[in-house]
Enzyme design. Structure first.
Site, mmCIF file in Angstrom:
data_model
loop_
_atom_site.group_PDB
_atom_site.id
_atom_site.type_symbol
_atom_site.label_atom_id
_atom_site.label_comp_id
_atom_site.label_asym_id
_atom_site.label_seq_id
_atom_site.Cartn_x
_atom_site.Cartn_y
_atom_site.Cartn_z
ATOM 1 N N LYS A 261 -31.233 82.760 109.547
ATOM 2 C CA LYS A 261 -31.928 82.389 110.812
ATOM 3 C C LYS A 261 -32.458 83.599 111.481
ATOM 4 O O LYS A 261 -31.805 84.365 112.078
ATOM 5 C CB LYS A 261 -31.143 81.617 111.969
ATOM 6 C CG LYS A 261 -31.712 81.628 113.211
ATOM 7 C CD LYS A 261 -30.758 80.691 114.194
ATOM 8 C CE LYS A 261 -30.981 80.777 115.343
ATOM 9 N NZ LYS A 261 -29.815 80.011 116.482
ATOM 10 N N LYS A 273 -32.515 77.865 128.766
ATOM 11 C CA LYS A 273 -31.025 78.534 128.897
ATOM 12 C C LYS A 273 -30.820 78.958 130.269
ATOM 13 O O LYS A 273 -31.720 79.268 131.054
ATOM 14 C CB LYS A 273 -30.804 79.445 127.762
ATOM 15 C CG LYS A 273 -30.888 79.078 126.457
ATOM 16 C CD LYS A 273 -30.457 80.440 125.640
ATOM 17 C CE LYS A 273 -30.298 80.241 124.197
ATOM 18 N NZ LYS A 273 -29.409 79.300 124.036
ATOM 19 N N ASP A 284 -29.973 86.569 118.345
ATOM 20 C CA ASP A 284 -30.055 85.121 117.776
ATOM 21 C C ASP A 284 -30.955 85.274 116.223
ATOM 22 O O ASP A 284 -31.264 84.130 115.623
ATOM 23 C CB ASP A 284 -30.813 84.261 118.691
ATOM 24 C CG ASP A 284 -30.504 82.849 118.478
ATOM 25 O OD1 ASP A 284 -29.305 82.678 118.172
ATOM 26 O OD2 ASP A 284 -31.361 81.704 118.880
ATOM 27 N N ARG A 347 -31.811 75.378 113.530
ATOM 28 C CA ARG A 347 -31.646 74.342 112.499
ATOM 29 C C ARG A 347 -33.082 73.857 112.255
ATOM 30 O O ARG A 347 -33.260 73.571 111.072
ATOM 31 C CB ARG A 347 -30.915 73.156 113.049
ATOM 32 C CG ARG A 347 -31.327 72.247 114.060
ATOM 33 C CD ARG A 347 -30.255 71.476 114.802
ATOM 34 N NE ARG A 347 -29.225 72.340 115.556
ATOM 35 C CZ ARG A 347 -28.234 71.663 116.197
ATOM 36 N NH1 ARG A 347 -27.968 70.453 116.089
ATOM 37 N NH2 ARG A 347 -27.356 72.430 116.797
#
Length: 497
Positions: A261, A273, A284, A347
Protein backbone atom coordinates in the site's frame (compact mmCIF):
# COMPACT_ATOMS: atom_id res chain seq x y z
CA UNK A 1 21.41 6.49 4.40
CA UNK A 2 24.98 5.74 5.53
CA UNK A 3 26.12 2.22 6.37
CA UNK A 4 29.15 1.76 8.65
CA UNK A 5 32.08 -0.04 7.09
CA UNK A 6 31.93 -3.54 8.59
CA UNK A 7 35.04 -5.72 8.75
CA UNK A 8 35.50 -9.29 9.98
CA UNK A 9 38.47 -9.69 12.34
CA UNK A 10 39.75 -12.64 14.35
CA UNK A 11 42.12 -10.70 16.61
CA UNK A 12 41.75 -10.97 20.35
CA UNK A 13 39.50 -8.18 21.57
CA UNK A 14 42.24 -6.86 23.85
CA UNK A 15 44.50 -6.28 20.84
CA UNK A 16 42.09 -4.11 18.85
CA UNK A 17 43.16 -0.48 18.62
CA UNK A 18 39.77 1.23 18.44
CA UNK A 19 38.01 4.13 20.12
CA UNK A 20 35.24 1.96 21.58
CA UNK A 21 34.97 -1.77 22.15
CA UNK A 22 31.43 -3.14 22.54
CA UNK A 23 30.94 -6.15 24.81
CA UNK A 24 27.84 -8.04 25.88
CA UNK A 25 26.53 -8.55 29.40
CA UNK A 26 23.87 -11.01 30.53
CA UNK A 27 21.40 -10.49 33.36
CA UNK A 28 22.40 -13.07 35.98
CA UNK A 29 20.91 -13.94 39.35
CA UNK A 30 23.68 -12.09 41.21
CA UNK A 31 24.35 -9.22 38.82
CA UNK A 32 25.82 -8.81 35.35
CA UNK A 33 27.67 -11.67 33.69
CA UNK A 34 30.00 -11.40 30.72
CA UNK A 35 28.78 -12.87 27.44
CA UNK A 36 30.83 -15.11 25.18
CA UNK A 37 33.91 -13.54 23.57
CA UNK A 38 35.00 -11.50 26.60
CA UNK A 39 37.25 -13.94 28.51
CA UNK A 40 40.48 -12.16 27.65
CA UNK A 41 38.91 -8.84 28.59
CA UNK A 42 38.02 -10.16 32.02
CA UNK A 43 41.62 -11.27 32.44
CA UNK A 44 42.85 -7.84 31.35
CA UNK A 45 40.83 -6.35 34.20
CA UNK A 46 42.30 -8.90 36.63
CA UNK A 47 38.93 -10.60 36.84
CA UNK A 48 37.26 -7.45 38.18
CA UNK A 49 35.36 -6.35 35.08
CA UNK A 50 31.93 -7.53 36.25
CA UNK A 51 32.51 -5.87 39.62
CA UNK A 52 33.45 -2.61 37.89
CA UNK A 53 30.31 -2.82 35.75
CA UNK A 54 28.12 -3.54 38.77
CA UNK A 55 29.57 -0.53 40.58
CA UNK A 56 28.51 1.60 37.61
CA UNK A 57 24.96 0.26 37.86
CA UNK A 58 25.08 -2.44 35.21
CA UNK A 59 22.70 -5.36 35.63
CA UNK A 60 22.88 -6.90 32.16
CA UNK A 61 19.27 -5.99 31.37
CA UNK A 62 18.24 -5.85 27.74
CA UNK A 63 19.60 -2.80 25.88
CA UNK A 64 21.26 -1.37 28.99
CA UNK A 65 24.39 0.60 28.02
CA UNK A 66 27.27 1.27 30.43
CA UNK A 67 30.66 2.81 29.60
CA UNK A 68 33.86 1.76 31.35
CA UNK A 69 37.30 3.34 30.82
CA UNK A 70 39.62 0.72 29.40
CA UNK A 71 42.69 -0.28 31.39
CA UNK A 72 45.55 -2.75 31.54
CA UNK A 73 46.36 -4.49 28.26
CA UNK A 74 43.15 -3.37 26.52
CA UNK A 75 44.01 -1.07 23.61
CA UNK A 76 40.54 0.40 23.17
CA UNK A 77 39.87 3.75 24.80
CA UNK A 78 36.45 2.79 26.18
CA UNK A 79 34.49 -0.40 26.82
CA UNK A 80 30.79 -0.15 26.01
CA UNK A 81 28.90 -2.87 27.86
CA UNK A 82 25.46 -3.48 26.39
CA UNK A 83 22.87 -5.70 28.06
CA UNK A 84 21.45 -8.81 26.42
CA UNK A 85 18.88 -9.60 29.09
CA UNK A 86 18.30 -13.06 30.49
CA UNK A 87 19.22 -16.31 28.79
CA UNK A 88 16.33 -18.35 27.40
CA UNK A 89 15.07 -21.61 28.90
CA UNK A 90 17.86 -23.49 27.10
CA UNK A 91 20.54 -21.24 28.53
CA UNK A 92 21.07 -19.51 25.17
CA UNK A 93 21.01 -15.86 24.17
CA UNK A 94 18.30 -15.36 21.49
CA UNK A 95 19.25 -13.80 18.16
CA UNK A 96 16.79 -10.96 18.68
CA UNK A 97 18.50 -10.07 21.96
CA UNK A 98 21.82 -9.80 20.10
CA UNK A 99 20.17 -7.80 17.32
CA UNK A 100 18.62 -5.30 19.73
CA UNK A 101 21.78 -5.01 21.82
CA UNK A 102 23.83 -4.32 18.70
CA UNK A 103 21.33 -1.68 17.67
CA UNK A 104 21.37 -0.04 21.10
CA UNK A 105 25.16 0.03 20.97
CA UNK A 106 25.24 1.49 17.46
CA UNK A 107 22.86 4.28 18.49
CA UNK A 108 25.31 5.37 21.20
CA UNK A 109 28.35 5.34 18.90
CA UNK A 110 27.56 8.57 17.03
CA UNK A 111 30.73 10.55 16.48
CA UNK A 112 32.96 7.46 16.82
CA UNK A 113 35.16 6.82 13.81
CA UNK A 114 36.26 3.26 14.67
CA UNK A 115 34.66 0.73 17.00
CA UNK A 116 34.69 -3.03 17.45
CA UNK A 117 32.16 -5.48 18.86
CA UNK A 118 32.39 -8.92 20.44
CA UNK A 119 28.62 -9.49 20.07
CA UNK A 120 29.44 -10.95 16.65
CA UNK A 121 30.91 -13.98 18.41
CA UNK A 122 27.39 -14.74 19.67
CA UNK A 123 25.50 -14.27 16.40
CA UNK A 124 27.19 -12.65 13.42
CA UNK A 125 24.10 -12.03 11.27
CA UNK A 126 22.11 -10.58 14.16
CA UNK A 127 25.01 -8.31 15.12
CA UNK A 128 25.42 -7.02 11.57
CA UNK A 129 21.70 -6.37 11.12
CA UNK A 130 21.43 -4.66 14.50
CA UNK A 131 24.48 -2.51 13.82
CA UNK A 132 23.36 -1.41 10.35
CA UNK A 133 19.81 -0.66 11.49
CA UNK A 134 20.89 0.91 14.77
CA UNK A 135 23.34 3.28 13.09
CA UNK A 136 20.58 4.64 10.85
CA UNK A 137 19.88 8.37 10.93
CA UNK A 138 17.69 10.50 8.67
CA UNK A 139 19.11 14.01 8.63
CA UNK A 140 18.21 15.29 5.15
CA UNK A 141 16.12 18.16 6.51
CA UNK A 142 18.40 19.10 9.43
CA UNK A 143 20.38 22.31 9.00
CA UNK A 144 22.71 21.00 11.74
CA UNK A 145 22.69 17.20 11.46
CA UNK A 146 24.79 16.61 14.57
CA UNK A 147 27.33 13.83 15.01
CA UNK A 148 27.77 11.30 12.22
CA UNK A 149 26.92 7.63 12.84
CA UNK A 150 29.84 5.34 13.62
CA UNK A 151 32.04 5.08 10.52
CA UNK A 152 33.69 1.69 10.95
CA UNK A 153 32.97 -1.39 13.08
CA UNK A 154 35.22 -4.43 13.41
CA UNK A 155 33.28 -7.65 13.97
CA UNK A 156 35.18 -10.07 16.19
CA UNK A 157 34.53 -13.65 15.06
CA UNK A 158 36.56 -16.80 15.67
CA UNK A 159 37.00 -17.58 11.95
CA UNK A 160 36.90 -14.25 10.16
CA UNK A 161 38.22 -15.64 6.86
CA UNK A 162 35.62 -18.42 6.72
CA UNK A 163 33.38 -18.23 3.61
CA UNK A 164 30.34 -18.82 5.79
CA UNK A 165 31.18 -15.73 7.82
CA UNK A 166 31.73 -13.66 4.68
CA UNK A 167 28.40 -14.81 3.26
CA UNK A 168 26.62 -14.01 6.53
CA UNK A 169 28.15 -10.53 6.55
CA UNK A 170 27.04 -9.85 2.97
CA UNK A 171 23.48 -11.10 3.46
CA UNK A 172 22.90 -9.43 6.81
CA UNK A 173 24.31 -6.11 5.56
CA UNK A 174 22.03 -6.21 2.53
CA UNK A 175 18.98 -6.88 4.70
CA UNK A 176 19.87 -4.06 7.08
CA UNK A 177 20.38 -1.69 4.16
CA UNK A 178 17.02 -2.71 2.67
CA UNK A 179 15.33 -1.85 5.95
CA UNK A 180 17.07 1.53 5.92
CA UNK A 181 16.02 2.14 2.30
CA UNK A 182 12.40 1.66 3.35
CA UNK A 183 12.95 4.01 6.30
CA UNK A 184 14.32 6.72 4.00
CA UNK A 185 11.19 6.54 1.85
CA UNK A 186 8.86 6.58 4.85
CA UNK A 187 10.65 9.48 6.51
CA UNK A 188 10.51 11.66 3.40
CA UNK A 189 7.87 14.34 4.11
CA UNK A 190 4.68 14.00 2.05
CA UNK A 191 5.21 17.36 0.33
CA UNK A 192 8.37 15.86 -1.21
CA UNK A 193 6.95 12.40 -1.92
CA UNK A 194 3.71 12.65 -3.90
CA UNK A 195 2.75 9.57 -5.95
CA UNK A 196 4.67 10.70 -9.04
CA UNK A 197 7.86 11.31 -7.06
CA UNK A 198 7.46 8.05 -5.15
CA UNK A 199 7.16 6.25 -8.48
CA UNK A 200 10.30 8.00 -9.73
CA UNK A 201 12.21 6.97 -6.61
CA UNK A 202 11.04 3.37 -7.04
CA UNK A 203 12.17 3.49 -10.67
CA UNK A 204 15.59 4.83 -9.74
CA UNK A 205 16.14 2.23 -7.04
CA UNK A 206 14.80 -0.58 -9.21
CA UNK A 207 16.80 0.24 -12.31
CA UNK A 208 19.99 0.62 -10.29
CA UNK A 209 19.38 -2.90 -8.96
CA UNK A 210 18.65 -4.34 -12.41
CA UNK A 211 14.90 -4.76 -12.02
CA UNK A 212 12.37 -4.45 -14.83
CA UNK A 213 10.10 -1.45 -14.16
CA UNK A 214 6.71 -0.36 -15.52
CA UNK A 215 4.80 2.73 -14.35
CA UNK A 216 1.18 3.59 -15.12
CA UNK A 217 -0.03 7.19 -14.74
CA UNK A 218 -3.57 8.32 -13.94
CA UNK A 219 -4.73 8.32 -17.57
CA UNK A 220 -3.56 4.73 -18.06
CA UNK A 221 -5.08 3.65 -14.75
CA UNK A 222 -8.41 5.19 -15.73
CA UNK A 223 -8.27 3.63 -19.19
CA UNK A 224 -7.65 0.15 -17.79
CA UNK A 225 -10.29 0.37 -15.07
CA UNK A 226 -8.30 0.74 -11.85
CA UNK A 227 -11.31 2.22 -10.07
CA UNK A 228 -9.94 1.83 -6.55
CA UNK A 229 -6.70 3.69 -7.20
CA UNK A 230 -8.40 6.39 -9.26
CA UNK A 231 -11.15 6.81 -6.66
CA UNK A 232 -8.77 7.21 -3.71
CA UNK A 233 -6.54 9.61 -5.63
CA UNK A 234 -9.36 11.71 -7.08
CA UNK A 235 -9.33 14.33 -4.32
CA UNK A 236 -5.67 15.20 -4.72
CA UNK A 237 -4.07 17.59 -7.20
CA UNK A 238 -1.21 15.07 -7.35
CA UNK A 239 -2.48 12.10 -9.41
CA UNK A 240 -1.93 8.42 -8.53
CA UNK A 241 0.48 5.92 -10.01
CA UNK A 242 0.92 2.16 -10.22
CA UNK A 243 4.47 0.77 -10.28
CA UNK A 244 5.30 -2.77 -11.33
CA UNK A 245 8.77 -4.16 -10.55
CA UNK A 246 10.11 -7.56 -11.63
CA UNK A 247 13.08 -9.63 -10.56
CA UNK A 248 13.56 -12.43 -13.09
CA UNK A 249 14.72 -15.72 -11.63
CA UNK A 250 16.14 -18.71 -13.49
CA UNK A 251 13.97 -20.70 -15.88
CA UNK A 252 11.29 -22.61 -13.98
CA UNK A 253 11.69 -20.52 -10.82
CA UNK A 254 8.72 -20.21 -8.49
CA UNK A 255 6.58 -17.12 -9.04
CA UNK A 256 5.91 -14.83 -6.08
CA UNK A 257 3.84 -11.66 -6.06
CA UNK A 258 4.39 -8.77 -3.64
CA UNK A 259 1.86 -5.98 -3.11
CA UNK A 260 2.30 -2.90 -0.89
CA UNK A 261 0.00 0.00 0.00
CA UNK A 262 1.39 3.35 -1.09
CA UNK A 263 -0.88 6.08 0.27
CA UNK A 264 1.65 8.90 0.35
CA UNK A 265 -0.50 10.89 2.77
CA UNK A 266 -3.84 10.00 4.30
CA UNK A 267 -6.15 12.73 5.55
CA UNK A 268 -9.02 10.26 5.57
CA UNK A 269 -10.55 12.08 2.60
CA UNK A 270 -14.13 13.31 3.09
CA UNK A 271 -14.26 11.04 6.18
CA UNK A 272 -11.61 13.35 7.64
CA UNK A 273 -9.31 12.11 10.38
CA UNK A 274 -8.87 14.08 13.64
CA UNK A 275 -6.02 16.60 13.47
CA UNK A 276 -4.14 15.10 16.43
CA UNK A 277 -1.53 12.67 15.16
CA UNK A 278 -2.38 13.16 11.49
CA UNK A 279 1.25 14.06 10.81
CA UNK A 280 2.12 10.39 11.29
CA UNK A 281 0.09 9.61 8.16
CA UNK A 282 3.23 10.38 6.21
CA UNK A 283 3.88 6.70 6.99
CA UNK A 284 0.77 5.38 5.22
CA UNK A 285 2.96 4.28 2.33
CA UNK A 286 5.11 2.05 4.56
CA UNK A 287 3.88 -1.16 2.94
CA UNK A 288 4.86 0.13 -0.49
CA UNK A 289 8.24 1.32 0.83
CA UNK A 290 8.89 -2.13 2.29
CA UNK A 291 7.95 -3.85 -0.96
CA UNK A 292 10.17 -1.55 -3.07
CA UNK A 293 13.09 -2.12 -0.68
CA UNK A 294 12.49 -5.89 -0.67
CA UNK A 295 12.55 -5.99 -4.46
CA UNK A 296 15.90 -4.17 -4.48
CA UNK A 297 17.16 -6.67 -1.89
CA UNK A 298 15.92 -9.61 -3.98
CA UNK A 299 17.94 -8.34 -6.92
CA UNK A 300 21.00 -7.61 -4.81
CA UNK A 301 21.02 -11.13 -3.30
CA UNK A 302 19.78 -12.66 -6.57
CA UNK A 303 17.03 -14.78 -5.07
CA UNK A 304 16.30 -17.77 -7.38
CA UNK A 305 12.66 -16.71 -7.70
CA UNK A 306 10.55 -14.86 -10.24
CA UNK A 307 9.22 -11.97 -8.11
CA UNK A 308 6.85 -9.27 -9.30
CA UNK A 309 5.77 -6.35 -7.14
CA UNK A 310 2.60 -4.37 -7.80
CA UNK A 311 2.68 -1.07 -5.91
CA UNK A 312 -0.29 1.35 -6.02
CA UNK A 313 0.45 4.95 -5.00
CA UNK A 314 -2.15 7.62 -4.23
CA UNK A 315 -2.76 10.58 -1.94
CA UNK A 316 -6.08 10.57 -0.04
CA UNK A 317 -7.25 14.19 0.17
CA UNK A 318 -10.61 15.99 0.61
CA UNK A 319 -11.64 18.36 -2.18
CA UNK A 320 -14.46 19.08 -4.59
CA UNK A 321 -13.26 16.22 -6.79
CA UNK A 322 -12.76 13.70 -3.96
CA UNK A 323 -14.67 10.42 -3.82
CA UNK A 324 -17.49 10.40 -1.28
CA UNK A 325 -19.15 8.10 1.23
CA UNK A 326 -21.96 6.54 -0.76
CA UNK A 327 -20.05 6.33 -4.04
CA UNK A 328 -19.80 2.99 -5.83
CA UNK A 329 -16.42 2.21 -7.40
CA UNK A 330 -15.82 -0.37 -10.09
CA UNK A 331 -12.55 -2.06 -9.22
CA UNK A 332 -9.96 -3.47 -11.60
CA UNK A 333 -11.44 -6.80 -12.67
CA UNK A 334 -15.04 -5.62 -12.50
CA UNK A 335 -16.16 -6.02 -8.88
CA UNK A 336 -18.09 -3.11 -7.43
CA UNK A 337 -17.58 -1.60 -3.98
CA UNK A 338 -19.86 0.77 -2.09
CA UNK A 339 -17.73 3.30 -0.21
CA UNK A 340 -19.06 3.81 3.29
CA UNK A 341 -15.91 5.43 4.66
CA UNK A 342 -13.25 7.17 2.57
CA UNK A 343 -10.71 6.59 5.37
CA UNK A 344 -10.78 2.87 4.56
CA UNK A 345 -8.89 3.69 1.39
CA UNK A 346 -5.91 1.36 1.60
CA UNK A 347 -7.99 -1.75 0.92
CA UNK A 348 -9.39 -0.07 -2.21
CA UNK A 349 -6.03 0.53 -3.87
CA UNK A 350 -4.79 -2.85 -2.67
CA UNK A 351 -7.82 -4.58 -4.23
CA UNK A 352 -6.86 -3.25 -7.66
CA UNK A 353 -3.23 -4.22 -7.14
CA UNK A 354 -4.06 -7.71 -5.86
CA UNK A 355 -6.29 -8.42 -8.84
CA UNK A 356 -3.55 -7.30 -11.23
CA UNK A 357 -0.91 -9.29 -9.36
CA UNK A 358 -3.02 -12.45 -9.57
CA UNK A 359 -3.21 -12.17 -13.36
CA UNK A 360 0.43 -13.30 -13.35
CA UNK A 361 -0.67 -16.56 -11.66
CA UNK A 362 1.81 -16.41 -8.77
CA UNK A 363 2.37 -19.43 -6.57
CA UNK A 364 2.41 -17.15 -3.51
CA UNK A 365 1.10 -13.66 -2.80
CA UNK A 366 2.47 -11.49 0.01
CA UNK A 367 0.98 -8.09 0.85
CA UNK A 368 2.04 -5.43 3.32
CA UNK A 369 0.27 -2.30 4.45
CA UNK A 370 -0.65 0.05 7.24
CA UNK A 371 -4.13 -1.40 6.83
CA UNK A 372 -6.17 -0.74 9.97
CA UNK A 373 -6.10 1.16 13.24
CA UNK A 374 -7.71 -1.99 14.59
CA UNK A 375 -4.35 -3.75 14.30
CA UNK A 376 -2.99 -1.46 16.99
CA UNK A 377 -6.03 -2.01 19.19
CA UNK A 378 -5.61 -5.79 18.91
CA UNK A 379 -1.84 -6.19 18.95
CA UNK A 380 -0.24 -2.89 19.92
CA UNK A 381 2.44 -0.82 18.24
CA UNK A 382 5.10 -3.48 17.76
CA UNK A 383 3.28 -6.65 16.66
CA UNK A 384 2.09 -6.99 13.05
CA UNK A 385 -1.05 -8.97 12.35
CA UNK A 386 -0.73 -11.64 9.65
CA UNK A 387 -3.88 -12.74 7.83
CA UNK A 388 -4.49 -14.91 4.80
CA UNK A 389 -4.79 -18.52 3.75
CA UNK A 390 -4.26 -20.53 6.90
CA UNK A 391 -1.14 -22.55 6.11
CA UNK A 392 0.79 -19.77 4.38
CA UNK A 393 -0.33 -17.20 6.96
CA UNK A 394 1.12 -19.38 9.72
CA UNK A 395 4.35 -19.86 7.80
CA UNK A 396 4.82 -16.12 7.29
CA UNK A 397 4.03 -15.37 10.94
CA UNK A 398 6.54 -17.95 12.15
CA UNK A 399 9.25 -16.52 9.89
CA UNK A 400 8.37 -13.01 11.05
CA UNK A 401 8.87 -14.03 14.66
CA UNK A 402 12.24 -15.57 13.80
CA UNK A 403 13.42 -12.29 12.23
CA UNK A 404 12.45 -10.26 15.30
CA UNK A 405 9.55 -8.48 13.56
CA UNK A 406 7.14 -10.52 15.68
CA UNK A 407 4.22 -11.04 13.26
CA UNK A 408 1.25 -12.82 14.82
CA UNK A 409 -1.24 -15.04 12.93
CA UNK A 410 -4.81 -13.74 12.94
CA UNK A 411 -7.99 -15.62 11.93
CA UNK A 412 -10.58 -14.67 9.34
CA UNK A 413 -13.80 -15.82 11.05
CA UNK A 414 -16.40 -16.73 8.45
CA UNK A 415 -19.24 -14.91 10.22
CA UNK A 416 -17.52 -11.54 9.72
CA UNK A 417 -17.68 -11.73 5.93
CA UNK A 418 -21.41 -11.04 5.85
CA UNK A 419 -20.84 -7.67 7.47
CA UNK A 420 -19.39 -6.45 4.16
CA UNK A 421 -22.54 -7.13 2.15
CA UNK A 422 -23.82 -4.01 0.39
CA UNK A 423 -27.35 -3.01 -0.64
CA UNK A 424 -25.99 -1.37 -3.80
CA UNK A 425 -22.81 -3.12 -4.87
CA UNK A 426 -20.98 -6.44 -4.66
CA UNK A 427 -19.63 -5.40 -1.28
CA UNK A 428 -18.91 -2.38 0.91
CA UNK A 429 -15.49 -1.22 2.06
CA UNK A 430 -16.32 -1.24 5.79
CA UNK A 431 -18.97 -2.63 8.13
CA UNK A 432 -21.45 -0.77 10.26
CA UNK A 433 -19.79 -1.80 13.53
CA UNK A 434 -16.31 -1.51 15.05
CA UNK A 435 -15.62 -5.09 16.12
CA UNK A 436 -12.89 -7.12 14.41
CA UNK A 437 -11.87 -4.29 12.11
CA UNK A 438 -8.54 -5.84 11.08
CA UNK A 439 -10.18 -9.18 10.33
CA UNK A 440 -12.98 -7.58 8.31
CA UNK A 441 -10.34 -5.77 6.24
CA UNK A 442 -8.66 -9.14 5.68
CA UNK A 443 -11.96 -10.55 4.43
CA UNK A 444 -12.30 -7.60 2.05
CA UNK A 445 -8.86 -8.25 0.55
CA UNK A 446 -9.49 -11.99 0.28
CA UNK A 447 -12.30 -11.26 -2.20
CA UNK A 448 -9.69 -10.09 -4.71
CA UNK A 449 -7.17 -12.93 -4.29
CA UNK A 450 -7.36 -15.55 -7.04
CA UNK A 451 -8.86 -18.84 -5.93
CA UNK A 452 -6.41 -21.37 -4.48
CA UNK A 453 -3.56 -18.83 -4.30
CA UNK A 454 -1.65 -19.06 -0.98
CA UNK A 455 -1.54 -15.50 0.34
CA UNK A 456 -0.65 -13.53 3.41
CA UNK A 457 -1.33 -9.94 4.36
CA UNK A 458 0.91 -8.25 6.94
CA UNK A 459 -0.85 -5.38 8.72
CA UNK A 460 1.82 -3.03 10.08
CA UNK A 461 -0.33 -0.02 10.96
CA UNK A 462 1.45 0.30 14.32
CA UNK A 463 4.85 -1.37 13.76
CA UNK A 464 5.69 0.58 10.58
CA UNK A 465 6.20 3.86 12.39
CA UNK A 466 7.69 4.67 15.78
CA UNK A 467 6.37 7.98 17.09
CA UNK A 468 8.01 7.44 20.49
CA UNK A 469 11.63 7.19 21.66
CA UNK A 470 14.15 4.93 19.86
CA UNK A 471 14.71 1.42 21.22
CA UNK A 472 17.07 -1.36 20.21
CA UNK A 473 17.77 -0.96 16.50
CA UNK A 474 14.49 0.95 15.96
CA UNK A 475 14.77 4.72 15.46
CA UNK A 476 12.06 7.29 15.81
CA UNK A 477 10.09 7.51 12.55
CA UNK A 478 9.90 4.84 9.87
CA UNK A 479 10.95 1.38 11.08
CA UNK A 480 11.19 -0.59 7.83
CA UNK A 481 8.87 -3.33 9.12
CA UNK A 482 8.10 -5.79 7.43
CA UNK A 483 11.12 -5.89 5.08
CA UNK A 484 12.82 -8.64 7.10
CA UNK A 485 9.66 -10.75 7.21
CA UNK A 486 9.23 -10.57 3.45
CA UNK A 487 12.93 -11.25 2.86
CA UNK A 488 12.82 -14.30 5.16
CA UNK A 489 9.69 -15.57 3.42
CA UNK A 490 11.25 -15.22 -0.02
CA UNK A 491 14.39 -17.01 1.16
CA UNK A 492 12.26 -19.78 2.67
CA UNK A 493 10.26 -20.20 -0.54
CA UNK A 494 13.49 -20.31 -2.54
CA UNK A 495 14.84 -23.08 -0.29
CA UNK A 496 11.73 -25.14 0.41
CA UNK A 497 9.20 -24.19 -2.22
Amino acid sequence: MTTPKLTLVDNAATKLTVETLVIGTVEGTDGPELAQGTNELAAAFDGNLTEALALLGAKGKAEEVVRVPASGSVRANVLLAVGLGKRDENGEIPSEAVRRASGAAARTLNGVSHAATTLSALDLSATVQGTVMGAYAYTRYKSQPGEEPVAKVDLVVPEAKNETAKSALKGATAIGEAVNTARDLINTPPNDLPPATFAERANELGKAAGLEIETMDADELRKHGYGGIIGVGSGSSRPPRLVRMRHKGPKGARKVALVGKGVTFDTGGISLKPAAGMEDMTSDMSGAAAVVATMVLAAKLNYPLDITATVPMAENMPSGSAYRPGDVLTMYGGKTVEVLNTDAEGRLILADAITRACEDEPEYLIEASTLTGAQQVALGKRTPGVMGSEQFRGRVAELSQATGEAGWPMPLPEELRGELDSKLADMSNVTGQRWGGMLVAGHFLSEFVAENTPWAHIDVAGPAYNSNSPWGYTPKGGTGVPVRTMAATLADIAEHG
